[in-house]
Design an enzyme around this catalytic site. Structure first.
Site, PDB file in Angstrom:
ATOM      1  N   GLY B  54      29.394   8.341  20.998  1.00  0.00           N
ATOM      2  CA  GLY B  54      28.784   7.102  21.458  1.00  0.00           C
ATOM      3  C   GLY B  54      29.352   6.781  22.833  1.00  0.00           C
ATOM      4  O   GLY B  54      30.574   6.773  23.018  1.00  0.00           O
ATOM      5  N   ALA B  55      28.468   6.511  23.795  1.00  0.00           N
ATOM      6  CA  ALA B  55      28.900   6.351  25.188  1.00  0.00           C
ATOM      7  C   ALA B  55      30.009   5.297  25.350  1.00  0.00           C
ATOM      8  O   ALA B  55      31.036   5.586  25.980  1.00  0.00           O
ATOM      9  CB  ALA B  55      27.685   6.016  26.052  1.00  0.00           C
ATOM     10  N   ARG B  90      33.211  16.033  28.240  1.00  0.00           N
ATOM     11  CA  ARG B  90      31.764  15.919  28.060  1.00  0.00           C
ATOM     12  C   ARG B  90      31.164  15.522  29.411  1.00  0.00           C
ATOM     13  O   ARG B  90      30.832  14.357  29.651  1.00  0.00           O
ATOM     14  CB  ARG B  90      31.429  14.870  26.982  1.00  0.00           C
ATOM     15  CG  ARG B  90      31.945  15.313  25.607  1.00  0.00           C
ATOM     16  CD  ARG B  90      31.372  14.480  24.494  1.00  0.00           C
ATOM     17  NE  ARG B  90      29.948  14.714  24.309  1.00  0.00           N
ATOM     18  CZ  ARG B  90      29.202  13.989  23.452  1.00  0.00           C
ATOM     19  NH1 ARG B  90      29.743  13.012  22.745  1.00  0.00           N
ATOM     20  NH2 ARG B  90      27.915  14.245  23.316  1.00  0.00           N
ATOM     21  N   GLN B 203      22.598  11.220  11.948  1.00  0.00           N
ATOM     22  CA  GLN B 203      23.485  10.090  12.270  1.00  0.00           C
ATOM     23  C   GLN B 203      23.112   8.830  11.495  1.00  0.00           C
ATOM     24  O   GLN B 203      23.948   7.954  11.305  1.00  0.00           O
ATOM     25  CB  GLN B 203      23.447   9.774  13.772  1.00  0.00           C
ATOM     26  CG  GLN B 203      24.000  10.865  14.660  1.00  0.00           C
ATOM     27  CD  GLN B 203      22.896  11.747  15.211  1.00  0.00           C
ATOM     28  OE1 GLN B 203      21.849  11.920  14.581  1.00  0.00           O
ATOM     29  NE2 GLN B 203      23.119  12.313  16.367  1.00  0.00           N
ATOM     30  N   ASP B 244      19.759   5.774  25.074  1.00  0.00           N
ATOM     31  CA  ASP B 244      20.779   6.467  25.845  1.00  0.00           C
ATOM     32  C   ASP B 244      20.601   6.237  27.337  1.00  0.00           C
ATOM     33  O   ASP B 244      21.562   6.252  28.098  1.00  0.00           O
ATOM     34  CB  ASP B 244      20.737   7.969  25.544  1.00  0.00           C
ATOM     35  CG  ASP B 244      21.336   8.250  24.179  1.00  0.00           C
ATOM     36  OD1 ASP B 244      20.638   8.034  23.176  1.00  0.00           O
ATOM     37  OD2 ASP B 244      22.506   8.652  24.125  1.00  0.00           O
ATOM     38  N   ASN B 254      15.779   7.824  23.942  1.00  0.00           N
ATOM     39  CA  ASN B 254      16.663   7.660  22.787  1.00  0.00           C
ATOM     40  C   ASN B 254      16.525   8.903  21.913  1.00  0.00           C
ATOM     41  O   ASN B 254      15.773   9.826  22.207  1.00  0.00           O
ATOM     42  CB  ASN B 254      16.290   6.368  22.025  1.00  0.00           C
ATOM     43  CG  ASN B 254      17.317   5.978  20.993  1.00  0.00           C
ATOM     44  OD1 ASN B 254      18.513   6.039  21.250  1.00  0.00           O
ATOM     45  ND2 ASN B 254      16.863   5.600  19.804  1.00  0.00           N
ATOM     46  N   LYS B 255      17.247   8.910  20.821  1.00  0.00           N
ATOM     47  CA  LYS B 255      17.258  10.056  19.908  1.00  0.00           C
ATOM     48  C   LYS B 255      15.839  10.506  19.547  1.00  0.00           C
ATOM     49  O   LYS B 255      14.945   9.691  19.360  1.00  0.00           O
ATOM     50  CB  LYS B 255      17.996   9.654  18.633  1.00  0.00           C
ATOM     51  CG  LYS B 255      18.297  10.772  17.680  1.00  0.00           C
ATOM     52  CD  LYS B 255      19.227  11.810  18.257  1.00  0.00           C
ATOM     53  CE  LYS B 255      20.486  11.197  18.792  1.00  0.00           C
ATOM     54  NZ  LYS B 255      21.336  12.144  19.542  1.00  0.00           N
TER      55      LYS B 255
END
Lengths: 368, 368
Positions: B54-55, B90, B203, B244, B254-255
């Site tokens: 998670g950012a 990352r 997730q 994101d 997003n995902k």
């Protein structure tokens, strides 16, 4: 279709002339084995325990179950017992009752000593009819693929997205949604299939990807979430699925998630076709979204997954937290307005009451 | 939020005043354990091996990594080394570079003997800022939930569907999409969450369902295919996800699968909201669908699933046929036209260039 390069059906009579062979579909995609059915109880077990699945194949297995029953005892009592035994396996499967009723009607008037030979003959006929229907669906769908192929640059494949398994493993041969794909592939058209894994039961992974791979059709397995993105980026030319039940106005009840793909196809101007034998059309229903009851299946299908561990053991695993509640609607209904066309054994109909009635006047007239 | 009834954050300073504690997120949802980080290498490993993800939480872990580095050696060389070590974990994570640059700017001008104490102070500040931003997002989103609750019959829950994990486990606390949900729950509003499992990495199962369950929020886990059907049948009042990356015109990356839910929400007149800290808005991008690059991740995420076998062993399992090719786009972009609003720490903006520029004039002006 081909398995290891050899053409097969999902059910066939053995060389002994009486026992019946099926493919064991419970161990896909990790193993390929066949099973011999020697009596009506074997057939009932094969249906109940899902060694065979898919409406047409269930019907065919029940048909041979009647033949095997008549071989052991062709009395009226045995006929009634075989009917009940087979019907009890999956009481909600429409094709099962349809096949059994047909056998009852054919066999009951016959003298007992003519029942066995006629039951075998009729089981073979039922299988051949299924193959013929699916092959014809394939020919109509092939024309659609061919039209797309003509507009593609040389060397680029026709990309078809499919959901769940409407493949030959669910029928006697060809499948429904896969039939046009196999025809196109066999004709040398460059086709590539995006196979939705189809949670929760993963029929895309375990059945569709396996059968396409065995027949040599190019494909990629994707998660159910991926199709919209692929459509946005020009990587899908056509969506092609099956259906479990179609209402008179063209609403399509298919495996959960089909509706989401139809929405994405519409948003990206991609044709969304559904392939079906006309036996799955319910002319008594005029609003599928409102009126088709959706089965809520066990939450363990969501919480547990079948797979093969690194040590080669095929087993189920829990993937959700202990105690988290689960919901599992098994099907959804795609409204007719999102369906580009219904590919049937009589041709392609628009998903409208009028078009379906025009193609099947004898059935639409009866119930509307 | 609560774990076993006790309020927690995802990262905190231990009572010794210098070592840092995190929750081990690699073993969710099957176990809950914490890990102690004692130096910059521990922090780098925690980020690289996804003990934290998670950012915002990655940024916070990097911040404490800088503090721990300064504790061991506060020279210019050590500062540069810590920056490189953490950045290499990352390299594509925007928040990571943002946090590291901020620390470099704060620490470099300071004399070496003041760096450690300032680094710790600054890491705590960064964490508190994240909590404050998410809490404010929660307050704005809460108003939306409250409005829906007022129109519901007494005793019926506000049903919210979410995708992936935009939960407190991805941040220091509250989460983004979950923040309004926790606020509503804590206020006594009857909320119920449909948790998409979110294949391929699950997730939703492993993080969102776990954290909602621990905090006592009513929920059901569903497969990603199910949301459209639930929306068709009035079982979803609102869709609420994270993002994101958001383009200046309000497209939301997003995902994978988020786009499909947005389409279903639109088709059923259900509001589709996205919660985000404004740091995820990229004002240099004006067409998210065309211009946000989508990461293609390893096919093994599709072919293999993590779970717990009946004997209690947590392991991965193969679920696809041997040899079937796999494709795995990790994100998709939901066009702004499908987004009802963007819930930020400055309020709710329409998903338009004008509305975002009005809310963030100092940033929109710079790059547009």
């Amino acid at each position: 279709m081909n398995v290891n390069g050899v053409p097969m059906r999902t059910i066939w009579l053995n060389d002994d002339g009486w026992s019946v062979e099926i493919i064991d579909q419970t161990i896909f995609p990790f193993s390929f084995e066949t099973l011999t059915l020697r009596n009506v109880e074997d057939c009932a077990r094969a249906i109940a325990d899902m060694y065979v699945r898919g409406a047409p194949l269930i019907g065919a297995t029940a048909a041979y179950g009647m033949a095997l029953a008549m071989r052991d005892d062709s009395s009226d009592a045995a006929l009634a017992h075989a009917y009940e035994t087979l019907h009890a396996t999956r009481p909600t499967a429409i094709n099962l009752k349809w096949a059994l009723d047909r056998f009852k009607a054919v066999l009951t008037p016959l003298p007992a000593d003519e029942r066995m030979i006629n039951a075998y003959k009729h089981a073979a006929l039922l299988c051949d009819e299924d193959v013929a229907v699916n092959s014809t669906i394939g020919d109509y769908g092939l024309a659609l693929i061919n039209d797309i192929a003509k507009d593609k640059a040389p060397g680029t494949p026709v990309n078809i997205l499919t959901h769940c398994n409407a493949g030959w493993l669910a029928t006697v041969d060809w499948g429904t949604a896969t039939s046009p794909i196999y025809k196109a592939h066999d004709m040398g058209i460059n086709v590539h299939v995006w196979v939705d894994e189809t949670r929760p039961r993963n029929q895309g992974n375990s059945l569709t990807a396996w059968e396409l791979g065995q027949h040599g059709v190019a494909h990629h397995v994707i998660v159910d979430n991926a199709g919209g993105h692929l459509m946005q980026h020009g990587q899908v030319d056509m969506v092609l699925t099956g259906t479990d039940r179609t209402s008179a106005n063209g609403d399509v009840c298919n495996k959960i998630g089909t509706y989401l793909k139809a929405l994405a196809a519409r948003d990206n101007n991609i044709p969304f076709y559904v392939a079906l034998p006309s036996s799955t059309i319910d002319f008594s229903l005029h609003d599928g979204v409102a009126n088709i009851p959706i089965e809520e299946r066990s939450g363990t299908e969501v919480s547990h997954v079948l797979g093969r561990t690194a040590d080669g053991k095929v087993q189920t695993m829990q993937i959700t937290p202990d105690g988290s509640p689960l919901a599992n609607p098994a099907f959804d209904v795609t409204p007719a307005r999102l369906v580009s066309g219904l590919i049937t054994e009589r041709g392609i109909a628009a998903a409208t009451t009028e078009a379906l009635a025009a193609l099947f006047p004898e059935r639409a007239g009866k119930t509307s």
